[in-house]
Design an enzyme around this catalytic site. Structure first.
Site, PDB file in Angstrom:
ATOM      1  N   GLY A   1       0.846  -1.196   0.000  1.00 21.30           N
ATOM      2  CA  GLY A   1       0.000   0.000   0.000  1.00 21.30           C
ATOM      3  C   GLY A   1       0.875   1.238   0.000  1.00 21.30           C
TER       4      GLY A   1
ATOM      5  N   CYS B   1      -8.141  22.496  18.840  1.00 21.62           N
ATOM      6  CA  CYS B   1      -7.831  22.710  20.255  1.00 21.62           C
ATOM      7  C   CYS B   1      -7.361  21.441  20.935  1.00 21.62           C
ATOM      8  CB  CYS B   1      -9.057  23.218  20.997  1.00 21.62           C
ATOM      9  SG  CYS B   1      -9.764  24.637  20.210  1.00 21.62           S
TER      10      CYS B   1
HETATM   11  C1  LIG Z   1      -2.225  -2.633   5.888  1.00 23.72           C
HETATM   12  C2  LIG Z   1      -2.100  -3.902   5.152  1.00 23.72           C
HETATM   13  C3  LIG Z   1      -1.371  -3.942   3.953  1.00 23.72           C
HETATM   14  C4  LIG Z   1      -0.616  -2.769   3.399  1.00 23.72           C
HETATM   15  O1  LIG Z   1       0.438  -2.341   4.199  1.00 23.72           O
HETATM   16  P1  LIG Z   1       1.441  -1.219   3.655  1.00 23.72           P
HETATM   17  O2  LIG Z   1       2.356  -0.984   4.791  1.00 23.72           O
HETATM   18  O3  LIG Z   1       0.642  -0.015   3.327  1.00 23.72           O
HETATM   19  O4  LIG Z   1       2.145  -1.774   2.467  1.00 23.72           O
HETATM   20  C5  LIG Z   1      -1.349  -5.136   3.255  1.00 23.72           C
HETATM   21  N1  LIG Z   1      -2.004  -6.233   3.709  1.00 23.72           N
HETATM   22  C6  LIG Z   1      -2.715  -6.218   4.848  1.00 23.72           C
HETATM   23  C7  LIG Z   1      -3.413  -7.451   5.284  1.00 23.72           C
HETATM   24  C8  LIG Z   1      -2.786  -5.063   5.614  1.00 23.72           C
HETATM   25  O5  LIG Z   1      -3.475  -5.053   6.756  1.00 23.72           O
END
Ligand SMILES: *Cc1c(COP(=O)(O)O)cnc(C)c1O
Length: 459
Positions: A314, A383
């Site tokens: 991601g 705040c």
């Molecule tokens: C959050 C997550 C990802 C992605 O993680 P990144 O650090 O953004 O690459 C992939 N697989 C699962 C199951 C996740 O929970």
């Protein structure tokens, strides 16, 4: 922000005329071929650009604060992973929880990405953006029967199961629909990802997956369920990993487990190896591993098994593909420091408050060479003391009405924003070359307020 060393002999000009790519990894600049540091937000003619669009022009059109994403960076980062796994069958599934705007999903889908979703909402968003069900994997510890039904009906590549109770429910839902759904089971390999506690997921004390020590037993149960078809093994140990060693430890365990499961009679044809590769937030001192090295590690640890490889990155795809742009409202002198008060706040970008995260913050007007840095506490107007983006941050001096850009804000930025303090969600903008478009508009105050409804007895 270190200037790009244009003196370096390896730099060449890209098609758009931007000097942006290097054929070798340049340790000095950190930019280079294959480097996740490379993005398309650079100074040109004294101002910060998003690809070929001046950031200030977007600000004038949509107002501040806002998010802006670069299509070229998204595509490039996806390609880094795709190339890193080119040695075998694979699918790079973008973890859309990091950035879920449909326009972004479409860009990555068109490039060939699958999607990793963690909710019905994400599943439907992926479908709405044109991603076929066969390219969507469903992760997450708490999928409801309703979510399962929706994804089975709409088409799904696989469910990544995280517990026995969930497995039982999925089997029932599948059977009630007359379906046999492909599943992997997420194993918790009990390795320390050495990342921030809130995003570590691979230790036995974390809520994720089934302890690897019990995996064979749970696979045996799954193998007997008429609604499920075991296809593989899943693992995800955490996010923002800046070292390959924890991946290596986890993937070695997955390889060993795969051989045991095969000996037990399971047909293991897919390995979902999760996401989690980190990005450089502070460009000056961080050098996380490259996707190419990560791909080679995967080949080394599990390549011999002949499985189709899935990964779920991601952050590395979306993080450095986005900026959050904000305006200085006030510069306030405190007793021993100056405060930069911005129009953006923790509700717009929560990572500093939630994860003590660092974001490089740069002026949109390029600072003059050799200018003395100022030192600021950079805060939003909410705040809460937590509404602080940076403390004692050295950056080039800026003044009231100046624009500043938060770098590396594409991942876990807009998706985690809220309307706390009744501040409307900020818009998202996508740039592609010299064009830009609003891909999620800022709601008006009227639209935001109209979402509340009055109970009859009060009206
Ligand atoms: C959050 C997550 C990802 C992605 O993680 P990144 O650090 O953004 O690459 C992939 N697989 C699962 C199951 C996740 O929970």
């Amino acid at each position: 922000m270190p200037a790009i060393p244009i003196r370096c002999a390896h730099f060449r000009a890209c098609k758009s005329g931007l000097v942006f790519a290097c054929d070798l990894i340049c340790p000095k600049a950190g930019f280079g071929q294959g480097s996740p540091r490379l993005d398309h937000f650079l100074y040109r003619d004294g101002a910060l650009f998003a690809e070929d669009v001046p950031v200030a022009e977007i600000a004038a059109a949509v107002g501040t604060p806002f998010y802006v994403y670069s299509t070229a960076t998204l595509k490039r980062h996806f390609a880094l992973f795709d190339d890193a796994l080119a040695w075998g069958d694979h699918l790079v599934c973008f973890a859309m929880k990091s950035l879920s705007n449909q326009a972004v999903i479409k860009v990555l889908g068109d490039a060939g990405a699958g999607m990793d979703v963690v909710s019905a909402g994400e599943y439907l968003r992926a479908k709405a953006a044109g991603i076929p069900g066969e390219k969507i994997v469903f992760s997450g510890v708490g999928k409801t029967a309703e979510e399962m039904r929706l994804a089975i009906t709409g088409g799904i590549r696989q469910f990544n199961i995280e517990s026995e109770p969930e497995m039982i429910v999925l089997d029932q839902v599948a059977q009630s629909l007359g379906a046999v759904v492909p599943v992997t089971i997420r194993v918790n390999p009990d390795v320390d990802a050495k990342t921030h506690a809130k995003i570590a997921t691979g230790k036995s004390e974390n809520k994720f997956g089934i302890p690897i020590s019990r995996a064979r037993e749970v696979y045996a149960m799954a193998g007997k369920m008429a609604g499920l078809k075991v296809v593989g093994v899943d693992v995800h140990i955490g996010s923002q990993l800046t070292d390959l060693a924890p991946f290596e430890a986890a993937y070695n365990k997955v390889a060993e487990l795969t051989e045991q499961l095969r000996a037990d009679g399971h047909e293991i044809t897919r390995l979902d190896l999760g996401g989690g590769l980190g990005i450089p937030y502070a460009r000056s001192n961080e050098a996380p591993p490259l996707p190419s090295d990560y791909g080679a590690l995967i080949q080394r640890t599990v390549g011999h098994l002949g499985c189709e490889i899935e990964i779920e990155p991601g952050r590395l795809i979306s993080g450095n593909a986005g900026l959050m742009v904000s305006k200085v409202i006030y510069v306030k002198s405190g007793e021993d420091r100056e405060f930069l008060i911005l129009d953006g706040a923790m509700n717009d970008l929560i990572r500093p408050a939630m994860y003590e995260a660092w974001h490089d913050i740069v002026p949109v007007i390029e600072p003059a060479p050799g200018v003395e840095p100022a030192k600021y506490d950079i805060v939003g107007p909410i705040c809460e003391s937590g509404d602080t983006f940076a403390k004692a941050r050295e950056m080039p001096p800026v003044g009231v009405d100046d624009l500043v850009a938060f770098r590396s804000a594409g991942a876990y930025g807009a998706v985690m924003s809220s309307e706390y303090n009744s501040r409307p969600l900020i818009p998202e903008v996508l740039v592609d070359g010299d064009q830009f478009a609003v891909i999620r508009a800022r709601p008006t105050y009227e639209e935001m307020i109209a979402r509340d409804t009055m109970p009859e007895w009060l009206s």
